[in-house]
Design a protein around this motif. Structure first.
Motif, PDB file in Angstrom:
ATOM      1  N   GLU A 171      -1.208  30.915  28.256  1.00 31.05           N
ATOM      2  CA  GLU A 171      -0.677  30.245  29.443  1.00 31.05           C
ATOM      3  C   GLU A 171      -1.639  29.147  29.863  1.00 31.05           C
ATOM      4  OE1 GLU A 171       0.880  31.353  33.941  1.00 31.05           O
ATOM      5  OE2 GLU A 171      -0.039  32.907  32.718  1.00 31.05           O
ATOM      6  N   VAL A 172      -1.112  27.956  30.100  1.00 33.55           N
ATOM      7  CA  VAL A 172      -1.922  26.841  30.561  1.00 33.55           C
ATOM      8  C   VAL A 172      -1.733  26.715  32.067  1.00 33.55           C
ATOM      9  CG1 VAL A 172      -2.366  24.374  30.373  1.00 33.55           C
ATOM     10  CG2 VAL A 172      -1.687  25.672  28.347  1.00 33.55           C
ATOM     11  N   LEU A 173      -2.850  26.673  32.778  1.00 35.07           N
ATOM     12  CA  LEU A 173      -2.833  26.577  34.239  1.00 35.07           C
ATOM     13  C   LEU A 173      -3.313  25.194  34.660  1.00 35.07           C
ATOM     14  CD1 LEU A 173      -4.597  30.010  34.879  1.00 35.07           C
ATOM     15  CD2 LEU A 173      -2.132  29.567  34.811  1.00 35.07           C
ATOM     16  N   ASN A 174      -2.685  24.651  35.677  1.00 33.07           N
ATOM     17  CA  ASN A 174      -3.093  23.375  36.279  1.00 33.07           C
ATOM     18  C   ASN A 174      -2.951  22.189  35.329  1.00 33.07           C
ATOM     19  OD1 ASN A 174      -3.910  24.877  38.601  1.00 33.07           O
ATOM     20  ND2 ASN A 174      -5.811  25.363  37.556  1.00 33.07           N
ATOM     21  N   ALA A 175      -1.862  22.145  34.591  1.00 33.27           N
ATOM     22  CA  ALA A 175      -1.584  21.012  33.708  1.00 33.27           C
ATOM     23  C   ALA A 175      -0.151  20.566  33.940  1.00 33.27           C
ATOM     24  CB  ALA A 175      -1.785  21.395  32.250  1.00 33.27           C
ATOM     25  N   GLN A 176       0.086  19.265  33.781  1.00 29.09           N
ATOM     26  CA  GLN A 176       1.423  18.730  33.958  1.00 29.09           C
ATOM     27  C   GLN A 176       1.853  17.993  32.702  1.00 29.09           C
ATOM     28  OE1 GLN A 176       0.924  16.288  37.458  1.00 29.09           O
ATOM     29  NE2 GLN A 176       1.689  17.907  38.778  1.00 29.09           N
ATOM     30  N   GLY A 177       3.156  17.843  32.543  1.00 26.41           N
ATOM     31  CA  GLY A 177       3.690  17.118  31.399  1.00 26.41           C
ATOM     32  C   GLY A 177       3.402  17.842  30.096  1.00 26.41           C
ATOM     33  N   SER A 178       3.353  17.079  29.019  1.00 30.34           N
ATOM     34  CA  SER A 178       3.164  17.670  27.696  1.00 30.34           C
ATOM     35  C   SER A 178       1.704  18.022  27.406  1.00 30.34           C
ATOM     36  CB  SER A 178       3.688  16.719  26.621  1.00 30.34           C
ATOM     37  OG  SER A 178       2.962  15.506  26.649  1.00 30.34           O
ATOM     38  N   THR A 179       0.824  17.854  28.387  1.00 32.09           N
ATOM     39  CA  THR A 179      -0.591  18.201  28.205  1.00 32.09           C
ATOM     40  C   THR A 179      -0.739  19.645  27.740  1.00 32.09           C
ATOM     41  OG1 THR A 179      -1.221  16.644  29.931  1.00 32.09           O
ATOM     42  CG2 THR A 179      -2.834  18.330  29.358  1.00 32.09           C
ATOM     43  N   CYS A 180       0.070  20.551  28.295  1.00 30.41           N
ATOM     44  CA  CYS A 180      -0.056  21.972  27.957  1.00 30.41           C
ATOM     45  C   CYS A 180       0.252  22.227  26.486  1.00 30.41           C
ATOM     46  CB  CYS A 180       0.830  22.828  28.847  1.00 30.41           C
ATOM     47  SG  CYS A 180       2.569  22.392  28.799  1.00 30.41           S
ATOM     48  N   THR A 181       1.277  21.589  25.954  1.00 29.64           N
ATOM     49  CA  THR A 181       1.620  21.820  24.547  1.00 29.64           C
ATOM     50  C   THR A 181       0.587  21.196  23.618  1.00 29.64           C
ATOM     51  OG1 THR A 181       3.131  19.918  24.570  1.00 29.64           O
ATOM     52  CG2 THR A 181       4.094  22.090  24.954  1.00 29.64           C
ATOM     53  N   LYS A 182      -0.017  20.095  24.041  1.00 25.41           N
ATOM     54  CA  LYS A 182      -1.072  19.480  23.223  1.00 25.41           C
ATOM     55  C   LYS A 182      -2.317  20.366  23.200  1.00 25.41           C
ATOM     56  CE  LYS A 182       0.575  14.807  23.946  1.00 25.41           C
ATOM     57  NZ  LYS A 182       0.340  13.522  24.616  1.00 25.41           N
ATOM     58  N   LEU A 183      -2.636  20.975  24.339  1.00 27.11           N
ATOM     59  CA  LEU A 183      -3.817  21.833  24.417  1.00 27.11           C
ATOM     60  C   LEU A 183      -3.665  23.115  23.604  1.00 27.11           C
ATOM     61  CD1 LEU A 183      -4.671  21.544  28.214  1.00 27.11           C
ATOM     62  CD2 LEU A 183      -6.043  20.688  26.311  1.00 27.11           C
ATOM     63  N   THR A 184      -2.452  23.621  23.484  1.00 27.33           N
ATOM     64  CA  THR A 184      -2.236  24.898  22.803  1.00 27.33           C
ATOM     65  C   THR A 184      -1.734  24.744  21.371  1.00 27.33           C
ATOM     66  OG1 THR A 184       0.003  25.070  23.709  1.00 27.33           O
ATOM     67  CG2 THR A 184      -1.782  26.117  24.963  1.00 27.33           C
ATOM     68  N   GLN A 185      -1.656  23.532  20.882  1.00 30.14           N
ATOM     69  CA  GLN A 185      -1.136  23.275  19.541  1.00 30.14           C
ATOM     70  C   GLN A 185      -1.867  24.094  18.473  1.00 30.14           C
ATOM     71  OE1 GLN A 185      -1.460  19.166  18.382  1.00 30.14           O
ATOM     72  NE2 GLN A 185       0.356  19.300  17.103  1.00 30.14           N
ATOM     73  N   ALA A 186      -3.174  24.135  18.518  1.00 26.42           N
ATOM     74  CA  ALA A 186      -3.931  24.896  17.523  1.00 26.42           C
ATOM     75  C   ALA A 186      -3.690  26.393  17.669  1.00 26.42           C
ATOM     76  CB  ALA A 186      -5.423  24.584  17.646  1.00 26.42           C
ATOM     77  N   LEU A 187      -3.523  26.876  18.890  1.00 26.40           N
ATOM     78  CA  LEU A 187      -3.280  28.300  19.113  1.00 26.40           C
ATOM     79  C   LEU A 187      -1.905  28.727  18.614  1.00 26.40           C
ATOM     80  CD1 LEU A 187      -4.804  28.650  22.680  1.00 26.40           C
ATOM     81  CD2 LEU A 187      -5.768  29.500  20.545  1.00 26.40           C
ATOM     82  N   ASP A 188      -0.946  27.807  18.610  1.00 28.86           N
ATOM     83  CA  ASP A 188       0.389  28.131  18.111  1.00 28.86           C
ATOM     84  C   ASP A 188       0.345  28.553  16.646  1.00 28.86           C
ATOM     85  OD1 ASP A 188       1.562  27.650  20.538  1.00 28.86           O
ATOM     86  OD2 ASP A 188       2.133  25.580  20.051  1.00 28.86           O
ATOM     87  N   LYS A 189      -0.628  28.063  15.921  1.00 29.47           N
ATOM     88  CA  LYS A 189      -0.773  28.417  14.500  1.00 29.47           C
ATOM     89  C   LYS A 189      -1.187  29.876  14.313  1.00 29.47           C
ATOM     90  CE  LYS A 189      -1.864  23.705  13.235  1.00 29.47           C
ATOM     91  NZ  LYS A 189      -2.867  22.779  12.722  1.00 29.47           N
ATOM     92  N   LEU A 190      -1.655  30.514  15.394  1.00 26.60           N
ATOM     93  CA  LEU A 190      -2.047  31.924  15.318  1.00 26.60           C
ATOM     94  C   LEU A 190      -0.851  32.857  15.398  1.00 26.60           C
ATOM     95  CD1 LEU A 190      -5.194  31.905  17.628  1.00 26.60           C
ATOM     96  CD2 LEU A 190      -5.129  31.895  15.134  1.00 26.60           C
ATOM     97  N   GLY A 191       0.320  32.305  15.699  1.00 23.03           N
ATOM     98  CA  GLY A 191       1.518  33.123  15.678  1.00 23.03           C
ATOM     99  C   GLY A 191       2.051  33.534  17.026  1.00 23.03           C
ATOM    100  N   THR A 192       1.890  32.702  18.044  1.00 18.54           N
ATOM    101  CA  THR A 192       2.525  33.033  19.317  1.00 18.54           C
ATOM    102  C   THR A 192       4.024  33.108  19.083  1.00 18.54           C
ATOM    103  OG1 THR A 192       2.514  30.696  19.923  1.00 18.54           O
ATOM    104  CG2 THR A 192       0.758  32.049  20.828  1.00 18.54           C
ATOM    105  N   ALA A 193       4.663  34.080  19.669  1.00 17.95           N
ATOM    106  CA  ALA A 193       6.061  34.370  19.378  1.00 17.95           C
ATOM    107  C   ALA A 193       7.031  33.341  19.941  1.00 17.95           C
ATOM    108  CB  ALA A 193       6.421  35.755  19.906  1.00 17.95           C
ATOM    109  N   SER A 194       6.784  32.858  21.136  1.00 17.26           N
ATOM    110  CA  SER A 194       7.716  31.917  21.737  1.00 17.26           C
ATOM    111  C   SER A 194       7.001  31.061  22.770  1.00 17.26           C
ATOM    112  CB  SER A 194       8.870  32.662  22.398  1.00 17.26           C
ATOM    113  OG  SER A 194       8.389  33.444  23.469  1.00 17.26           O
ATOM    114  N   THR A 195       7.672  29.999  23.164  1.00 20.26           N
ATOM    115  CA  THR A 195       7.122  29.100  24.167  1.00 20.26           C
ATOM    116  C   THR A 195       8.058  29.077  25.367  1.00 20.26           C
ATOM    117  OG1 THR A 195       6.117  27.703  22.485  1.00 20.26           O
ATOM    118  CG2 THR A 195       6.456  26.714  24.639  1.00 20.26           C
ATOM    119  N   THR A 196       7.494  29.283  26.539  1.00 23.26           N
ATOM    120  CA  THR A 196       8.252  29.170  27.778  1.00 23.26           C
ATOM    121  C   THR A 196       7.630  28.035  28.576  1.00 23.26           C
ATOM    122  OG1 THR A 196       8.680  31.546  27.780  1.00 23.26           O
ATOM    123  CG2 THR A 196       9.001  30.379  29.863  1.00 23.26           C
TER     124      THR A 196
END
Length: 67
Positions: A21-46
């Motif tokens: 979960e990204v806190l205190n971010a707006q726009g697509s900043t959150c998806t850019k910050l977690t891009q590398a973590l998505d490769k670890l197998g997070t199940a879904s994005t909300t």
């Protein structure tokens, strides 16, 4: 008024997918910050309502997460 810093909260519970979960971010900043973590197998994005707001900071390349 001072803005709160952007934070990434990671929760791992046995038998459950990784929750990021990204806190205190707006726009697509959150998806850019977690891009590398998505490769670890997070199940879904909300996406939170903040995703649809204009970001107040500019994200630059150079964020590295351990290899």
């Amino acid at each position: 008024m001072m803005n709160s810093p952007t934070q990434i909260q990671i929760t791992l519970k046995a038998g459950q997918p990784l929750k990021v979960e990204v806190l205190n971010a707006q726009g697509s900043t959150c998806t850019k910050l977690t891009q590398a973590l998505d490769k670890l197998g997070t199940a879904s994005t909300t996406l939170k309502p903040e995703y649809y707001q204009d970001p107040s900071v500019t994200l630059t390349d150079g964020i590295n997460i351990g290899e």
